[in-house]
Design a protein around this motif. Structure first.
Motif: not given
Length: 195
Positions: A101-104, A107-109, A116-120
């Motif tokens: 669970i996170g924030t925008l 997510y960016a960090r 970028i390919d690891r985060l959905v």
């Protein structure tokens, strides 16, 4: 290589409920990536389940050790609260997929750190009036309700999760949480397509 599915949304949109439903889904081999915080534990929360609850001193030790991936600090009506992700015993992206669970901002960090390919992104939304009522209902049952902080968070979330910021983060898939069971099922199907 594993992926990190980042569940995001404004406060009281139902993230915790949907998070638990996703994790209980059969045939969905997700590990948890539990975030850390220095905020006080709420009634009903357990250390190491929703968050790892640390003191400011413990957070500073992790920072000196270079283990903090990302950290967000919020000036609340009750003082400075920090939320952060730690590169710790929980992470093994070579062999597992994760749900966090996170924030925008987090997510960016995390994208910067892992690629970028690891985060959905999994963005949950809810009509503002319903969200405010849920937040009020949740706060009302606390031993010491913090209504001023509820109001600060509600207004901050409107800015933090603006349509401009969602577009900037390239988040276009939005899951509306009018019904948590149906919303969780849609997210589970989405995750299965991306594993």
């Amino acid at each position: 290589m594993g992926k990190i599915f980042c569940l995001m949304g404004k406060s009281a949109c139902g993230k915790d409920t949907i998070y638990k439903q996703i994790l209980s889904a059969q045939n969905l081999p997700l590990k948890t990536l539990i975030p850390y915080t220095t905020r006080p534990i709420r009634d009903g929360e357990r250390n190491g389940v929703e968050y790892y609850f640390l003191t400011d001193e413990e957070q500073q030790v992790l920072e000196r050790q270079g283990k903090i991936i990302e950290l967000r600090a919020y000036h609340t009506v009750h003082g400075l609260w920090k939320y952060f992700t730690v590169n710790d015993h929980q992470l093994d992206l070579a062999n597992h997929d994760y749900l966090i669970i996170g924030t925008l901002e987090s997510y960016a960090r995390l994208q910067e750190y892992f690629g970028i390919d690891r985060l959905v992104p999994l963005y949950i939304d809810l009509e503002p009036g319903e969200r405010l009522q849920r937040a009020l209902d949740r706060e009302r049952i606390q031993t010491e309700p913090k209504y001023a902080e509820l109001c600060r968070r509600f207004l901050a979330d409107e800015a933090d999760f603006s349509s401009e910021k969602l577009a900037q983060a390239k988040i276009s898939d939005i899951f509306i949480n009018n019904d948590s069971v149906k919303c969780a099922k849609r997210i589970i199907s989405f995750i299965k397509e991306h594993i």
